[in-house]
Design a protein around this motif. Structure first.
Motif, PDB file in Angstrom:
ATOM      1  N   GLU A  59       0.437  -9.567  -5.009  1.00  0.00           N
ATOM      2  CA  GLU A  59      -0.995  -9.893  -4.983  1.00  0.00           C
ATOM      3  C   GLU A  59      -1.755  -8.892  -4.115  1.00  0.00           C
ATOM      4  OE1 GLU A  59      -4.565 -11.581  -3.156  1.00  0.00           O
ATOM      5  OE2 GLU A  59      -2.658 -11.249  -2.127  1.00  0.00           O
ATOM      6  N   GLY A  60      -2.845  -8.357  -4.670  1.00  0.00           N
ATOM      7  CA  GLY A  60      -3.676  -7.424  -3.918  1.00  0.00           C
ATOM      8  C   GLY A  60      -3.033  -6.061  -3.689  1.00  0.00           C
ATOM      9  N   MET A  61      -1.981  -5.712  -4.412  1.00  0.00           N
ATOM     10  CA  MET A  61      -1.304  -4.423  -4.198  1.00  0.00           C
ATOM     11  C   MET A  61      -2.250  -3.265  -4.518  1.00  0.00           C
ATOM     12  SD  MET A  61       2.376  -3.047  -5.588  1.00  0.00           S
ATOM     13  CE  MET A  61       2.129  -3.347  -7.324  1.00  0.00           C
ATOM     14  N   ALA A  62      -2.222  -2.228  -3.663  1.00  0.00           N
ATOM     15  CA  ALA A  62      -3.061  -1.055  -3.852  1.00  0.00           C
ATOM     16  C   ALA A  62      -2.264   0.148  -4.348  1.00  0.00           C
ATOM     17  CB  ALA A  62      -3.772  -0.697  -2.553  1.00  0.00           C
ATOM     18  N   ALA A  63      -0.985   0.233  -3.950  1.00  0.00           N
ATOM     19  CA  ALA A  63      -0.146   1.370  -4.340  1.00  0.00           C
ATOM     20  C   ALA A  63       1.317   0.991  -4.127  1.00  0.00           C
ATOM     21  CB  ALA A  63      -0.500   2.607  -3.509  1.00  0.00           C
ATOM     22  N   GLY A  64       2.212   1.781  -4.708  1.00  0.00           N
ATOM     23  CA  GLY A  64       3.635   1.531  -4.538  1.00  0.00           C
ATOM     24  C   GLY A  64       4.277   0.944  -5.773  1.00  0.00           C
ATOM     25  N   LEU A  65       5.520   0.500  -5.623  1.00  0.00           N
ATOM     26  CA  LEU A  65       6.303  -0.052  -6.726  1.00  0.00           C
ATOM     27  C   LEU A  65       7.020  -1.306  -6.261  1.00  0.00           C
ATOM     28  CD1 LEU A  65       7.766   0.045  -9.527  1.00  0.00           C
ATOM     29  CD2 LEU A  65       9.470   1.546  -8.427  1.00  0.00           C
ATOM     30  N   ILE A  66       6.850  -2.401  -7.012  1.00  0.00           N
ATOM     31  CA  ILE A  66       7.602  -3.629  -6.776  1.00  0.00           C
ATOM     32  C   ILE A  66       8.391  -3.929  -8.037  1.00  0.00           C
ATOM     33  CG2 ILE A  66       7.473  -6.105  -6.296  1.00  0.00           C
ATOM     34  CD1 ILE A  66       4.862  -5.617  -4.821  1.00  0.00           C
ATOM     35  N   THR A  67       9.698  -4.124  -7.889  1.00  0.00           N
ATOM     36  CA  THR A  67      10.567  -4.443  -9.020  1.00  0.00           C
ATOM     37  C   THR A  67      11.189  -5.805  -8.795  1.00  0.00           C
ATOM     38  OG1 THR A  67      11.094  -2.092  -9.315  1.00  0.00           O
ATOM     39  CG2 THR A  67      12.539  -3.688 -10.399  1.00  0.00           C
ATOM     40  N   VAL A  68      11.094  -6.675  -9.802  1.00  0.00           N
ATOM     41  CA  VAL A  68      11.714  -7.998  -9.755  1.00  0.00           C
ATOM     42  C   VAL A  68      12.847  -8.008 -10.774  1.00  0.00           C
ATOM     43  CG1 VAL A  68      11.354 -10.481  -9.965  1.00  0.00           C
ATOM     44  CG2 VAL A  68       9.474  -9.020  -9.183  1.00  0.00           C
ATOM     45  N   ASP A  69      14.080  -8.153 -10.294  1.00  0.00           N
ATOM     46  CA  ASP A  69      15.217  -8.153 -11.215  1.00  0.00           C
ATOM     47  C   ASP A  69      15.233  -9.385 -12.119  1.00  0.00           C
ATOM     48  OD1 ASP A  69      16.384  -5.738 -10.736  1.00  0.00           O
ATOM     49  OD2 ASP A  69      17.839  -6.471  -9.271  1.00  0.00           O
ATOM     50  N   GLY A  70      14.695 -10.498 -11.628  1.00  0.00           N
ATOM     51  CA  GLY A  70      14.655 -11.728 -12.402  1.00  0.00           C
ATOM     52  C   GLY A  70      13.288 -11.972 -12.997  1.00  0.00           C
ATOM     53  N   SER A  71      12.837 -13.219 -12.955  1.00  0.00           N
ATOM     54  CA  SER A  71      11.530 -13.595 -13.473  1.00  0.00           C
ATOM     55  C   SER A  71      10.565 -13.848 -12.322  1.00  0.00           C
ATOM     56  CB  SER A  71      11.653 -14.842 -14.345  1.00  0.00           C
ATOM     57  OG  SER A  71      12.400 -14.570 -15.521  1.00  0.00           O
ATOM     58  N   ALA A  72       9.261 -13.812 -12.646  1.00  0.00           N
ATOM     59  CA  ALA A  72       8.215 -14.013 -11.638  1.00  0.00           C
ATOM     60  C   ALA A  72       7.372 -15.225 -12.006  1.00  0.00           C
ATOM     61  CB  ALA A  72       7.332 -12.774 -11.533  1.00  0.00           C
ATOM     62  N   GLY A  73       6.900 -15.947 -10.983  1.00  0.00           N
ATOM     63  CA  GLY A  73       6.102 -17.138 -11.206  1.00  0.00           C
ATOM     64  C   GLY A  73       4.661 -16.831 -11.550  1.00  0.00           C
ATOM     65  N   MET A  74       3.825 -17.820 -11.392  1.00  0.00           N
ATOM     66  CA  MET A  74       2.412 -17.725 -11.756  1.00  0.00           C
ATOM     67  C   MET A  74       1.682 -16.611 -10.996  1.00  0.00           C
ATOM     68  SD  MET A  74      -0.461 -20.743 -11.374  1.00  0.00           S
ATOM     69  CE  MET A  74       0.423 -21.858 -12.446  1.00  0.00           C
ATOM     70  N   ASN A  85       0.830  -1.199   0.000  1.00  0.00           N
ATOM     71  CA  ASN A  85       0.000   0.000   0.000  1.00  0.00           C
ATOM     72  C   ASN A  85       0.865   1.250   0.000  1.00  0.00           C
ATOM     73  OD1 ASN A  85      -2.403   1.458   0.000  1.00  0.00           O
ATOM     74  ND2 ASN A  85      -2.527   1.529   2.229  1.00  0.00           N
ATOM     75  N   GLY A  86       1.854   1.251  -0.867  1.00  0.00           N
ATOM     76  CA  GLY A  86       2.702   2.434  -1.015  1.00  0.00           C
ATOM     77  C   GLY A  86       4.181   2.167  -0.847  1.00  0.00           C
ATOM     78  N   GLY A  87       4.536   0.960  -0.467  1.00  0.00           N
ATOM     79  CA  GLY A  87       5.948   0.637  -0.281  1.00  0.00           C
ATOM     80  C   GLY A  87       6.693   0.479  -1.596  1.00  0.00           C
ATOM     81  N   GLN A  88       8.013   0.626  -1.519  1.00  0.00           N
ATOM     82  CA  GLN A  88       8.881   0.393  -2.671  1.00  0.00           C
ATOM     83  C   GLN A  88       9.721  -0.844  -2.371  1.00  0.00           C
ATOM     84  OE1 GLN A  88      11.277   3.741  -3.817  1.00  0.00           O
ATOM     85  NE2 GLN A  88      12.283   2.641  -5.487  1.00  0.00           N
ATOM     86  N   VAL A  89       9.598  -1.866  -3.222  1.00  0.00           N
ATOM     87  CA  VAL A  89      10.246  -3.153  -2.986  1.00  0.00           C
ATOM     88  C   VAL A  89      11.105  -3.509  -4.192  1.00  0.00           C
ATOM     89  CG1 VAL A  89       9.893  -5.612  -2.507  1.00  0.00           C
ATOM     90  CG2 VAL A  89       8.284  -3.921  -1.589  1.00  0.00           C
ATOM     91  N   LEU A  90      12.339  -3.922  -3.930  1.00  0.00           N
ATOM     92  CA  LEU A  90      13.233  -4.404  -4.978  1.00  0.00           C
ATOM     93  C   LEU A  90      13.644  -5.825  -4.644  1.00  0.00           C
ATOM     94  CD1 LEU A  90      15.102  -4.194  -7.451  1.00  0.00           C
ATOM     95  CD2 LEU A  90      16.814  -3.114  -5.948  1.00  0.00           C
ATOM     96  N   ILE A  91      13.312  -6.772  -5.526  1.00  0.00           N
ATOM     97  CA  ILE A  91      13.702  -8.173  -5.376  1.00  0.00           C
ATOM     98  C   ILE A  91      14.862  -8.420  -6.322  1.00  0.00           C
ATOM     99  CG2 ILE A  91      12.935 -10.572  -5.610  1.00  0.00           C
ATOM    100  CD1 ILE A  91      10.018  -9.401  -5.279  1.00  0.00           C
ATOM    101  N   THR A  92      16.031  -8.771  -5.786  1.00  0.00           N
ATOM    102  CA  THR A  92      17.218  -8.865  -6.642  1.00  0.00           C
ATOM    103  C   THR A  92      17.315 -10.198  -7.375  1.00  0.00           C
ATOM    104  OG1 THR A  92      18.626  -9.709  -4.856  1.00  0.00           O
ATOM    105  CG2 THR A  92      18.488  -7.316  -5.116  1.00  0.00           C
ATOM    106  N   GLY A  93      16.447 -11.163  -7.052  1.00  0.00           N
ATOM    107  CA  GLY A  93      16.451 -12.445  -7.739  1.00  0.00           C
ATOM    108  C   GLY A  93      15.134 -12.710  -8.429  1.00  0.00           C
ATOM    109  N   ASN A  94      14.701 -13.966  -8.399  1.00  0.00           N
ATOM    110  CA  ASN A  94      13.409 -14.360  -8.952  1.00  0.00           C
ATOM    111  C   ASN A  94      12.358 -14.389  -7.840  1.00  0.00           C
ATOM    112  OD1 ASN A  94      14.565 -14.914 -11.565  1.00  0.00           O
ATOM    113  ND2 ASN A  94      15.342 -16.842 -10.734  1.00  0.00           N
ATOM    114  N   SER A  95      11.106 -14.377  -8.245  1.00  0.00           N
ATOM    115  CA  SER A  95      10.021 -14.447  -7.255  1.00  0.00           C
ATOM    116  C   SER A  95       9.045 -15.555  -7.634  1.00  0.00           C
ATOM    117  CB  SER A  95       9.286 -13.108  -7.160  1.00  0.00           C
ATOM    118  OG  SER A  95       8.624 -12.795  -8.373  1.00  0.00           O
TER     119      SER A  95
END
Length: 235
Positions: free
Chosen positions: A87-102, A71-81
């Motif tokens: 899921e259910g995100m309302a606001a903010g930024l999520i970055t996945v450096d690798g690939s993401a699953g289903m 709900n407004g957080g900034q998240v950086l995942i340096t690998g895969n997810s």
């Protein structure tokens, strides 16, 4: 939890109780710190329910539902997810450096999910709003029953894309292998293309001339008629 300066917080996940780890992540994020989480060990439910202005860096691969209910957080995942990142995100930024699953971005209500690799099947399922940007390919049934928002794919679409769309849209710069039920391709307007390109530039993606295809609902499933029951049974 250790603090190396006023703005940097180091949190070790390892095999510690997940509630304890997430409590520390949320507290540091809400205080505006830069948070680095080590030994993520592909654990599920890391960094859920964030709302603070801080940056949370998850150093490694993560499991299911990472960044869920953001709900407004900034998240950086340096690998895969794993499944259902954001899921259910309302606001903010999520970055996945690798690939993401289903089911990345499932039921999103806002914000931006940026995947630098590929996204698995059912990306953006039941999406309500916000943007999902995938620099690689998207899996089958991407955008399934999306009610709003945009899925923007710079690579190729694999499988039935846009199946049972409502008011969401899927943008594909590469090849479309197969359209889902009641999905159709239209030529996007110049204004819409400019808006998509601007959104990509804000994420640091180099501007380029791309062969955009916009996938929208054909609207045949919007109104049920008994004589069209076979279409519904195909979903």
């Amino acid at each position: 939890m250790t603090t190396s300066s006023k703005t940097e917080v180091l949190i070790n996940s390892g095999h510690r109780p997940l509630r304890e780890v997430n409590r520390e992540i949320r507290a540091a994020s809400e205080a505006g710190h830069i948070v680095t989480v080590s030994e993520t060990l592909s654990r599920h439910n890391l960094g859920v329910g964030l709302s603070g202005p801080g940056l949370v860096k998850l150093d490694g691969n993560v499991g299911y539902y990472c960044g869920g209910l953001n709900n407004g957080g900034q998240v950086l995942i340096t690998g895969n997810s794993g499944w259902a990142t954001g899921e259910g995100m309302a606001a903010g930024l999520i970055t996945v450096d690798g690939s993401a699953g289903m089911s990345a971005g499932a039921a999103m209500r806002g914000g931006v999910l940026h995947i630098r690799g590929n996204a698995g099947p059912r990306c953006g399922i039941a999406q309500k709003s916000g943007d999902i940007v995938v620099e690689g390919d998207i899996g089958y049934l991407t955008g399934f029953m999306s009610h709003g928002g945009r899925i923007i794919c710079l690579g190729n679409s694999i499988g039935s894309v846009g199946d049972s769309l409502w008011q969401g849209t899927v943008w594909v710069a590469g090849e479309i292998e197969k359209l889902g039920i009641d999905a159709e391709v239209i030529t996007p307007s110049e204004e819409d293309v400019a808006d998509v390109d601007s959104s990509l530039e804000r994420l640091g993606i180099e501007p380029a001339v791309r062969n955009w295809k916009q996938i929208v609902a054909g609207k045949k499933l919007w109104y049920f008629e008994a004589r069209d029951a076979k279409k519904w049974l195909m979903i």
